[in-house]
Enzyme design. Structure first.
Site, PDB file in Angstrom:
ATOM      1  N   SER A   1       9.332  17.209 -39.705  1.00 27.15           N
ATOM      2  CA  SER A   1       9.949  16.177 -38.274  1.00 27.15           C
ATOM      3  C   SER A   1      10.640  14.658 -38.235  1.00 27.15           C
ATOM      4  CB  SER A   1       8.609  16.844 -36.842  1.00 27.15           C
ATOM      5  OG  SER A   1       9.358  16.608 -35.723  1.00 27.15           O
TER       6      SER A   1
ATOM      7  N   ASP B   1      17.228  24.776 -35.962  1.00 33.75           N
ATOM      8  CA  ASP B   1      16.267  23.586 -35.600  1.00 33.75           C
ATOM      9  C   ASP B   1      15.778  23.748 -34.635  1.00 33.75           C
ATOM     10  OD1 ASP B   1      14.138  21.061 -37.064  1.00 33.75           O
ATOM     11  OD2 ASP B   1      14.887  21.124 -35.511  1.00 33.75           O
TER      12      ASP B   1
ATOM     13  N   HIS C   1      10.722  25.261 -36.807  1.00 35.05           N
ATOM     14  CA  HIS C   1      10.795  23.755 -36.996  1.00 35.05           C
ATOM     15  C   HIS C   1       9.271  23.211 -37.539  1.00 35.05           C
ATOM     16  CE1 HIS C   1      11.700  19.741 -35.768  1.00 35.05           C
ATOM     17  NE2 HIS C   1      10.560  19.428 -35.085  1.00 35.05           N
TER      18      HIS C   1
END
Length: 416
Positions: A195, A291, A358
Site C-alpha cells: 500500500s 485493487d 489489496h
C-alpha cells in the site's frame, strides 16, 4: 499447527489496518481501520511477536514522527543460512494531505510512536516459520513503522499545528540504525512494503540499493503500491489532487527520485507508474488488477457517486453490474499498460492477479498457504522467491475477472 478457533476468528473479522482512506480531511473515518471478510478461508499465521525498537539517535537528526516522537522498527534476527540476509519491510497506512488530517493522524499509531503497538506479529513475508515463508523465514526481518504520513518523503514542518514532516529523515535515520545493527554486512537484501509502503518501496528503491557494495544482491518488492493516475467515474482525478496536496504540504519534491523529477512534475513523480520505468534496481511488482483500495477511494469514491449507484460494487465485487465491470476492466487495462515497459526487463518481476483485494504479501493466507492465490500454479511466495533467487519465470499476469478461481476477494461490511 493452526487452531480452528484461530482460523474462525480470522474468517469472522480481520482488521485491515493499512486501508486508510485518502479522502477529504472532513471525513471522520480518515485514519480508522476497516473490517472485512474474505471469500476464501483466511489463515492468520503463527509468526513470532516482535518488540518495538525506538531509534534513540533520530531526535538529534530531526527524524521524528508527525507529533515529534521517535520513529521505530521491529527487528527479528536471522539465523543459519539467513544470518547475513536482510528483509526490510516498510509499513503502509495511507497518507495525510492537509493540516487537519495530519493533526488527526498524529493522535494514532500512524503519526506517533506513543500510540504504536509495542509488539507486532510477523506473518506472511515476515514469518519466521519455513512452512509459512519458505525463502525468507530465517533472514533478519524488519518492519519499519510508518508515522510521517508521506511515504517517507517529507521535509518540512508546521509549527503552529505542532506537525513535523520528516519522512525522508526518518528513512535515513532508520537505514543508519539498521546498518549499525549489522545490515552493512548483508550479502543480500530485499526492500518491501504494501500500500503506502509499496509506494515508499518504489520511491526509495534505488536509494536502498545505494547503501550496499556492488557485490550485494539488492532487490525491491512493491505490493499494492501501483496507485494509478486515473480518471474516476465522475471524470475527475481525485488521486492526482490528493497526491498533489501531500507533495506540497510535506515538501516531498526534493526527496522524490531525480530520474523522474528531471523530466516530470513533482506530483507525477509520487505516482509509481512514472517512477518504475527508470528504476535501476531489480524490482517485483505485486498487485491486484482490481485493487479495492483504489476502487473505493480513487476509481469510485463516494464524492463521485452522490446517487450511491456504486455503493454495492464498492463493498462487494459480486454486486457490480455489467457497466461497472466494464469500467473496472478499463482500470485493469491501465494497470497492465503501466507495467508493460517495466515488465519487459529481464531483471524485473510481476504478479498481477485479477482479484478484488489489496496487499497480499503480509497476509498469511495470500502469501503462502494451501489455498493461496496462484498464477501458473505458483503461489505469490513462490513467484517472488523464484524472482529473487533467479530460479525461473518471473512474469505472471492473470486473465480478466472472473476467470481466476484462486482469489481471496475482500468483501466489506460497511460502506466506505
Amino acid at each position: 499447527m493452526r487452531t480452528q478457533s484461530t482460523m474462525d476468528s480470522c474468517v469472522l473479522a480481520l482488521v485491515l489496518a493499512f486501508l486508510v482512506a485518502p479522502a477529504h480531511a472532513s471525513e471522520p473515518w480518515l485514519n480508522e481501520t476497516e473490517v472485512y471478510g474474505t471469500t476464501a478461508n483466511s489463515g492468520g499465521g503463527n509468526g513470532v511477536f516482535v518488540g518495538l525498537t525506538l531509534i534513540q539517535s533520530a531526535a538529534a537528526k530531526g527524524a521524528v514522527c508527525l507529533d515529534g516522537s521517535l520513529p521505530g522498527y521491529h527487528l527479528h534476527r536471522g539465523f543459519g543460512s539467513g544470518a547475513n540476509s536482510w528483509l526490510v519491510n516498510l509499513e503502509g497506512g495511507g497518507w495525510c494531505n492537509d493540516v487537519k488530517s495530519c493533526v488527526f493522524r498524529k493522535g494514532g499509531r500512524r503519526g506517533s510512536s506513543n500510540h504504536m503497538e509495542r509488539q507486532l506479529q510477523f506473518t506472511g513475508i515476515l514469518s519466521n516459520r519455513p512452512e509459512e515463508n519458505p525463502d525468507f523465514y530465517n533472514w533478519n526481518r524488519v518492519k519499519v513503522r510508518y508515522c510521517d504520513g508521506g511515504s517517507f518523503t517529507g521535509e518540512g514542518a508546521d509549527a503552529s499545528a505542532g506537525l513535523y514532516f520528516r519522512g525522508q529523515r526518518i528513512w535515513q535515520a532508520t537505514m543508519d540504525d539498521l546498518m549499525a545493527q549489522g545490515m552493512r554486512y548483508a550479502n543480500q537484501a530485499l526492500l518491501s512494503g504494501c500500500s503506502a509502503g509499496g509506494v515508499s518501496t518504489i520511491l526509495h528503491c534505488d536509494e536502498f540499493h545505494g547503501l550496499f557494495p556492488s557485490n550485494t544482491r539488492v532487490k525491491c518488492l512493491a505490493d499494492a503500491g501501483m496507485f494509478l493516475d486515473t480518471v474516476d467515474i465522475a471524470g475527475r482525478r481525485e488521486m492526482r489532487s490528493f497526491f498533489n496536496d501531500i507533495v506540497r504540504l510535506q515538501g516531498s519534491g526534493r526527496s522524490l527520485p531525480r530520474s523522474c523529477t528531471s523530466r516530470m512534475d513533482k506530483t507525477s513523480c509520487f505516482f509509481p507508474q512514472n517512477v518504475v520505468p527508470n528504476i535501476q534496481t531489480p524490482t517485483f511488482i505485486l498487485n491486484t488488477a482490481y485493487d479495492v483500495w483504489q476502487l473505493q477511494q480513487s476509481v469510485a469514491p463516494k464524492t463521485a457517486d452522490p446517487q450511491g449507484q456504486w455503493r454495492g460494487c464498492r463493498m462487494n465485487h459480486a454486486s457490480c453490474n455489467s457497466n461497472q465491470l466494464q469500467f473496472l476492466q478499463g482500470f485493469r487495462n491501465q494497470m497492465l499498460n503501466a507495467v508493460s515497459g517495466f515488465s519487459a526487463s529481464r531483471q524485473n518481476g510481476v504478479f498481477i492477479n485479477s482479484c478484488f483485494a489489496h496487499c497480499q504479501s503480509e497476509r498469511q493466507d495470500t502469501w503462502y498457504a494451501s489455498n493461496s492465490p496462484r498464477l501458473g500454479n505458483k503461489r505469490i511466495a513462490e513467484a517472488v522467491g523464484d524472482w529473487f533467487f533467479e530460479r525461473g519465470n518471473t512474469k505472471y499476469t492473470d486473465c480478466a475477472y472472473p476467470c481466476d478461481g484462486t482469489c481471496h476477494h475482500l468483501v466489506f461490511r460497511g460502506d466506505h
